[in-house]
Design an enzyme around this catalytic site. Structure first.
Site, PDB file in Angstrom:
ATOM      1  N   GLY A   1       0.813  -1.223   0.000  1.00 28.17           N
ATOM      2  CA  GLY A   1       0.000   0.000   0.000  1.00 28.17           C
ATOM      3  C   GLY A   1       0.839   1.262   0.000  1.00 28.17           C
ATOM      4  O   GLY A   1       0.383   2.318  -0.449  1.00 28.17           O
ATOM      5  N   GLU A  40       1.501   1.820  -3.531  1.00 27.98           N
ATOM      6  CA  GLU A  40       0.217   2.216  -4.144  1.00 27.98           C
ATOM      7  C   GLU A  40      -0.157   3.654  -3.777  1.00 27.98           C
ATOM      8  O   GLU A  40      -0.664   4.402  -4.607  1.00 27.98           O
ATOM      9  CB  GLU A  40      -0.876   1.233  -3.700  1.00 27.98           C
ATOM     10  CG  GLU A  40      -0.656  -0.155  -4.298  1.00 27.98           C
ATOM     11  CD  GLU A  40      -1.528  -1.231  -3.654  1.00 27.98           C
ATOM     12  OE1 GLU A  40      -1.499  -1.335  -2.403  1.00 27.98           O
ATOM     13  OE2 GLU A  40      -2.238  -1.924  -4.381  1.00 27.98           O
TER      14      GLU A  40
HETATM   15  N1  CAA Z   1       1.991  -3.506   8.894  1.00 23.07           N
HETATM   16  C1  CAA Z   1       2.117  -3.509  10.236  1.00 23.07           C
HETATM   17  N2  CAA Z   1       3.306  -3.410  10.866  1.00 23.07           N
HETATM   18  C2  CAA Z   1       4.420  -3.320  10.103  1.00 23.07           C
HETATM   19  C3  CAA Z   1       4.360  -3.315   8.709  1.00 23.07           C
HETATM   20  C4  CAA Z   1       3.074  -3.392   8.096  1.00 23.07           C
HETATM   21  N3  CAA Z   1       2.906  -3.337   6.759  1.00 23.07           N
HETATM   22  N4  CAA Z   1       5.614  -3.212   8.223  1.00 23.07           N
HETATM   23  C5  CAA Z   1       6.431  -3.154   9.287  1.00 23.07           C
HETATM   24  N5  CAA Z   1       5.711  -3.234  10.434  1.00 23.07           N
HETATM   25  C6  CAA Z   1       6.221  -3.196  11.806  1.00 23.07           C
HETATM   26  C7  CAA Z   1       6.872  -4.503  12.203  1.00 23.07           C
HETATM   27  O1  CAA Z   1       5.903  -5.451  12.599  1.00 23.07           O
HETATM   28  C8  CAA Z   1       7.775  -4.039  13.320  1.00 23.07           C
HETATM   29  O2  CAA Z   1       7.003  -3.906  14.475  1.00 23.07           O
HETATM   30  P1  CAA Z   1       7.607  -4.466  15.905  1.00 23.07           P
HETATM   31  O3  CAA Z   1       8.833  -3.629  16.141  1.00 23.07           O
HETATM   32  O4  CAA Z   1       6.505  -4.203  16.873  1.00 23.07           O
HETATM   33  O5  CAA Z   1       7.924  -5.895  15.668  1.00 23.07           O
HETATM   34  C9  CAA Z   1       8.193  -2.656  12.896  1.00 23.07           C
HETATM   35  O6  CAA Z   1       7.248  -2.241  11.908  1.00 23.07           O
HETATM   36  C10 CAA Z   1       9.572  -2.634  12.250  1.00 23.07           C
HETATM   37  O7  CAA Z   1       9.565  -3.577  11.201  1.00 23.07           O
HETATM   38  P2  CAA Z   1      10.691  -4.745  11.085  1.00 23.07           P
HETATM   39  O8  CAA Z   1      11.194  -5.131  12.407  1.00 23.07           O
HETATM   40  O9  CAA Z   1      10.111  -5.823  10.216  1.00 23.07           O
HETATM   41  O10 CAA Z   1      11.817  -3.909  10.296  1.00 23.07           O
HETATM   42  P3  CAA Z   1      12.884  -4.460   9.289  1.00 23.07           P
HETATM   43  O11 CAA Z   1      13.800  -3.338   9.019  1.00 23.07           O
HETATM   44  O12 CAA Z   1      13.480  -5.746   9.767  1.00 23.07           O
HETATM   45  O13 CAA Z   1      12.060  -4.819   7.944  1.00 23.07           O
HETATM   46  C11 CAA Z   1      10.429  -4.410   6.206  1.00 23.07           C
HETATM   47  C12 CAA Z   1      11.426  -3.799   7.223  1.00 23.07           C
HETATM   48  C13 CAA Z   1      11.214  -5.178   5.119  1.00 23.07           C
HETATM   49  C14 CAA Z   1       9.715  -3.234   5.579  1.00 23.07           C
HETATM   50  C15 CAA Z   1       9.465  -5.365   6.923  1.00 23.07           C
HETATM   51  O14 CAA Z   1       8.913  -4.697   8.061  1.00 23.07           O
HETATM   52  C16 CAA Z   1       8.326  -5.827   6.072  1.00 23.07           C
HETATM   53  O15 CAA Z   1       8.497  -6.690   5.227  1.00 23.07           O
HETATM   54  N6  CAA Z   1       7.115  -5.251   6.276  1.00 23.07           N
HETATM   55  C17 CAA Z   1       5.888  -5.664   5.620  1.00 23.07           C
HETATM   56  C18 CAA Z   1       5.858  -5.224   4.173  1.00 23.07           C
HETATM   57  C19 CAA Z   1       4.597  -5.718   3.516  1.00 23.07           C
HETATM   58  O16 CAA Z   1       4.346  -6.887   3.389  1.00 23.07           O
HETATM   59  N7  CAA Z   1       3.769  -4.766   3.023  1.00 23.07           N
HETATM   60  C20 CAA Z   1       2.522  -5.063   2.340  1.00 23.07           C
HETATM   61  C21 CAA Z   1       1.359  -4.987   3.308  1.00 23.07           C
HETATM   62  S1  CAA Z   1      -0.169  -5.574   2.591  1.00 23.07           S
HETATM   63  C22 CAA Z   1      -0.774  -4.246   1.723  1.00 23.07           C
HETATM   64  O17 CAA Z   1      -0.176  -3.207   1.652  1.00 23.07           O
HETATM   65  C23 CAA Z   1      -2.119  -4.461   1.064  1.00 23.07           C
HETATM   66  C24 CAA Z   1      -2.513  -3.458   0.067  1.00 23.07           C
HETATM   67  O18 CAA Z   1      -2.319  -3.611  -1.103  1.00 23.07           O
HETATM   68  C25 CAA Z   1      -3.203  -2.226   0.476  1.00 23.07           C
END
Ligand code: CAA
Length: 258
Positions: free
Chosen positions: A109, A112
């Site tokens: 998102g 997006e």
């Molecule tokens: N939603 C909720 N929480 C999130 C998040 C998300 N999309 N992305 C990161 N966070 C949170 C993590 O859970 C973490 O929280 P805690 O400290 O409480 O554990 C905090 O942010 C820091 O993240 P990381 O510890 O994972 O940080 P990192 O540097 O190791 O990794 C990252 C960074 C690669 C961005 C990884 O956080 C990640 O892969 N995030 C998810 C990305 C993702 O899948 N996005 C798509 C979401 S679905 C969507 O967007 C649907 C749509 O089309 C509208």
């Protein structure tokens, strides 16, 4: 107006909205999208503003929709609640130019949201992805549609099927990003670009935006016809008279947004 999940500031005719949920890398939950929509529409209605910047932190523009908030949703919740459309589509109602200044992650998102803006300026540390497939969902805020139009079917398929990240250089080469700046300079550079845009005659800038966006929705001949109507309408504005008179008289134009 004060918000919980975004920060807003105004510099001259430029409004800057900063996504501000650093503890979750600016994950986009309902509250943030409600506030972002309200702030953007507020600036759109403000006669003193000519361009809006949406940005995030150095590490993340936005890491996507808030996964924790949607993990337990069922079909009924998302369908009845009109999930995504209800508040995300607000951004498309903004008629003034909007620039996404992307530093760090713009995932799911987040990518997006950047694509809903009118142009994307990226820091050299920007990373774009549509990783939804890894969560058992498809992009739900226009990723399969806007990314495909921006970067070609082949690259959109590659990105959305593998979920891999694309760096700023690849994103610019593919046409998703307009310009790349060193991370430390991004916001200063984008503010300068936004000021340039905000100093243009507002009605004309709004027409440019409307006409370019029409290219996404229409056939070429309908789009050309739409453009021609707006082009003709420009000649009814005071700013067309002023812009052309200033050129002929070799002086700076004084636009009145009328
Ligand atoms: N939603 C909720 N929480 C999130 C998040 C998300 N999309 N992305 C990161 N966070 C949170 C993590 O859970 C973490 O929280 P805690 O400290 O409480 O554990 C905090 O942010 C820091 O993240 P990381 O510890 O994972 O940080 P990192 O540097 O190791 O990794 C990252 C960074 C690669 C961005 C990884 O956080 C990640 O892969 N995030 C998810 C990305 C993702 O899948 N996005 C798509 C979401 S679905 C969507 O967007 C649907 C749509 O089309 C509208």
């Amino acid at each position: 107006m004060s918000y919980n999940t975004i920060l807003t500031e105004v510099e001259g005719k430029v409004a800057i909205i900063t996504l501000n949920r650093p503890q979750v890398l600016n994950a986009l939950n309902d509250e943030l999208m409600d506030e972002l929509g309200a702030a953007m529409l507020g600036f759109d209605a403000d006669d003193g503003i000519g361009c809006i910047i949406v940005t995030g932190s150095e590490k993340a523009f936005a890491a996507g929709a808030d996964i924790a908030a949607m993990a337990k949703h069922g079909f009924q919740d998302v369908y009845r609640g009109d999930f995504i459309s209800r508040n995300w589509e607000q951004i498309k109602r903004v008629r003034k130019p909007v620039i996404a200044a992307v530093s760090g992650y713009a995932l799911g998102g987040g990518c997006e949201l950047a694509m809903m803006c009118d142009t994307i300026m990226a820091a050299d540390n920007a990373k774009f992805a549509q990783p939804e497939v890894k969560l058992g969902i498809i992009p739900g805020a226009g990723g399969t549609q806007r990314l495909t139009r921006a970067v070609s079917k082949a690259k959109a398929m590659d990105l959305a099927l593998t979920g891999r990240m694309m760096d700023a250089v690849e994103a610019e080469r593919a046409g998703l990003v307009a310009r790349i700046f060193p991370q430390a300079d991004l916001i200063v550079e984008v503010k300068a670009i936004a000021k340039t845009i905000a100093d243009m005659p507002l009605i004309t800038a709004m027409m440019v935006k409307e006409s370019i966006n029409a290219a996404y929705e229409t056939t070429l001949s309908e789009g050309i016809r739409f453009e021609r109507r707006l082009f003709h309408a420009c000649f009814a504005t005071n700013d067309q008279k002023e812009g052309m008179a200033a050129f002929i008289e070799k002086r700076p134009a004084k636009f009145t947004n009328s």
